[in-house]
Design a protein around this motif. Sequence first.
Motif, short mmCIF file in Angstrom:
data_model
loop_
_atom_site.label_atom_id
_atom_site.label_comp_id
_atom_site.label_asym_id
_atom_site.label_seq_id
_atom_site.Cartn_x
_atom_site.Cartn_y
_atom_site.Cartn_z
N GLU B 28 -2.96 -7.25 4.71
CA GLU B 28 -4.12 -7.47 3.84
C GLU B 28 -4.81 -6.16 3.51
OE1 GLU B 28 -5.38 -12.00 5.29
OE2 GLU B 28 -6.42 -10.25 6.11
N TYR B 29 -4.92 -5.33 4.52
CA TYR B 29 -5.57 -4.02 4.35
C TYR B 29 -4.82 -3.19 3.30
CZ TYR B 29 -6.58 0.87 5.53
OH TYR B 29 -6.89 2.20 5.47
N LEU B 30 -3.50 -3.15 3.42
CA LEU B 30 -2.70 -2.37 2.47
C LEU B 30 -2.89 -2.87 1.04
CD1 LEU B 30 0.71 -2.04 4.41
CD2 LEU B 30 -1.24 -0.48 4.41
N ASN B 31 -2.96 -4.20 0.90
CA ASN B 31 -3.13 -4.76 -0.44
C ASN B 31 -4.55 -4.54 -0.98
OD1 ASN B 31 -0.50 -5.63 -0.42
ND2 ASN B 31 -1.00 -7.70 0.25
N LYS B 32 -5.52 -4.75 -0.09
CA LYS B 32 -6.92 -4.67 -0.52
C LYS B 32 -7.29 -3.25 -0.94
CE LYS B 32 -10.03 -5.27 2.56
NZ LYS B 32 -10.53 -5.92 3.80
N LYS B 33 -6.81 -2.29 -0.15
CA LYS B 33 -7.12 -0.90 -0.47
C LYS B 33 -6.29 -0.39 -1.64
CE LYS B 33 -9.22 1.70 2.00
NZ LYS B 33 -10.62 2.19 1.88
N GLU B 34 -5.43 -1.26 -2.15
CA GLU B 34 -4.54 -0.88 -3.26
C GLU B 34 -3.82 0.43 -2.97
OE1 GLU B 34 -6.23 -1.34 -7.11
OE2 GLU B 34 -6.76 -3.43 -6.70
N LEU B 35 -3.34 0.54 -1.74
CA LEU B 35 -2.60 1.74 -1.37
C LEU B 35 -1.25 1.77 -2.08
CD1 LEU B 35 -3.42 1.81 2.45
CD2 LEU B 35 -4.25 3.38 0.69
N ASP B 39 1.22 7.03 0.12
CA ASP B 39 -0.12 7.19 0.72
C ASP B 39 -0.04 7.18 2.24
OD1 ASP B 39 -1.23 7.32 -1.74
OD2 ASP B 39 -2.18 5.34 -1.71
N LEU B 41 -1.34 6.43 6.03
CA LEU B 41 -2.14 5.43 6.75
C LEU B 41 -3.04 6.11 7.78
CD1 LEU B 41 -0.26 3.09 5.68
CD2 LEU B 41 -0.44 2.15 7.97
#
Lengths: 231, 231
Positions: B28-35, B39, B41
């Motif tokens: 979810e974090y990867l998607n939310k931050k639009e990484l 990039d 981590l």
Amino acid sequence: MLTTELKKDLEPISVNTRADMVELRLREYLNKKELKTGDLLPTEMELSEALGVSRNVLREALSRLRMLGLVESKKKRGMVLTNPDILGSFERVLNPQRMDTSTLKNLFELRLVLEMGLADLLFVRKTAKDIKELEAIVKNGKFEDDDVFRVTREIAFHGKLYEITGNDTLKRFQIMLLPVFDYVLKNENRSVKSNISHTDLVRILKNGTKEEFVVGMREHLRPHFELLKNL
Amino acid sequence: MLTTELKKDLEPISVNTRADMVELRLREYLNKKELKTGDLLPTEMELSEALGVSRNVLREALSRLRMLGLVESKKKRGMVLTNPDILGSFERVLNPQRMDTSTLKNLFELRLVLEMGLADLLFVRKTAKDIKELEAIVKNGKFEDDDVFRVTREIAFHGKLYEITGNDTLKRFQIMLLPVFDYVLKNENRSVKSNISHTDLVRILKNGTKEEFVVGMREHLRPHFELLKNL
């Protein structure tokens, strides 16, 4: 200090190599022993001893198998083999934002191929109730120019087609492909208009033949096929 | 000793819950931050602190993301985001021996749908060289009754069709589906014979139209479509 040449010739061993190897070894073991759903796996202690790896590395590999849905931990019984959820991991990685252009293009095409290939299943499985539902989705076609309405109905209509096939894998697969489709369609050339609307497709599905449906779907998808040339 | 009712009402917490949750949270974090691909981590220490979990649990979850091809550990740089291999995990779980009947049936149908939907890509992408290769595959058709020959040529022919589409995802996908197809075909009704051979399909692909190809492929696959009724 290492020479550049030595660094180039001897690639450093990935920190992950051991878990990768143990995971592979375990999957090979499951296939070779022809283990079936419900069968019990050896204990963690037996596995780590046989593989000659620490419990931590073994657990890491087992955790991957659990994520894939290959094994399941049962209280008091130990680990048993499960029916894997074949699309689960696909779902986990399908983010259009992190796909390269060729993968996006491939998935876009894959969905077109699926759509063009649905006719046979549709004509075997369609019911009067299905046709009624499709008719409900396509009415109010006069709002076709409103973008939000258009996309919502687009998804409802094509989603319903997949539902009619009665094939859950296919249906779930197409839902997963939606973000990709959406992403690619941002570049769609709106000047290309199709001469076959959803309403026409429903009419063919109701009273026409498979062959007519394929021809109709091809014309309906023409703006997307045109787009392929620019990808 | 627990009562049966309490056991039923309160399901035991899976030993795996924490790794599952951390894995989900990270995705979810990867998607939310639009990484994006490449990039960097945060470090393991930062992540485990933010999530309030031990390094072991965090590592277990990260190991899963690595297996999915979502992240990669780079010496001296740390973890970076990668272009996921979208079919890698699918490949890991696709063993017909551990699939339930409905999944097998769904995948069998999925391949028929793909096969029926190929025509458009084939007619856009076919080259004279492709046709020559197909012609080489189908000659010696007189051995069609020899089972080993038949299966080998079956795979070569249909595999070549997928290759002509120029779509690697599609091609790899069909290779993965082969064991499923094989598995289901053991029950094939050999009394149903198709009137369209590989040779006919090559002729249509060479000199015919998309529409004729779809009709030809449907007849060619008729024994498989017949099989669907018994699955």
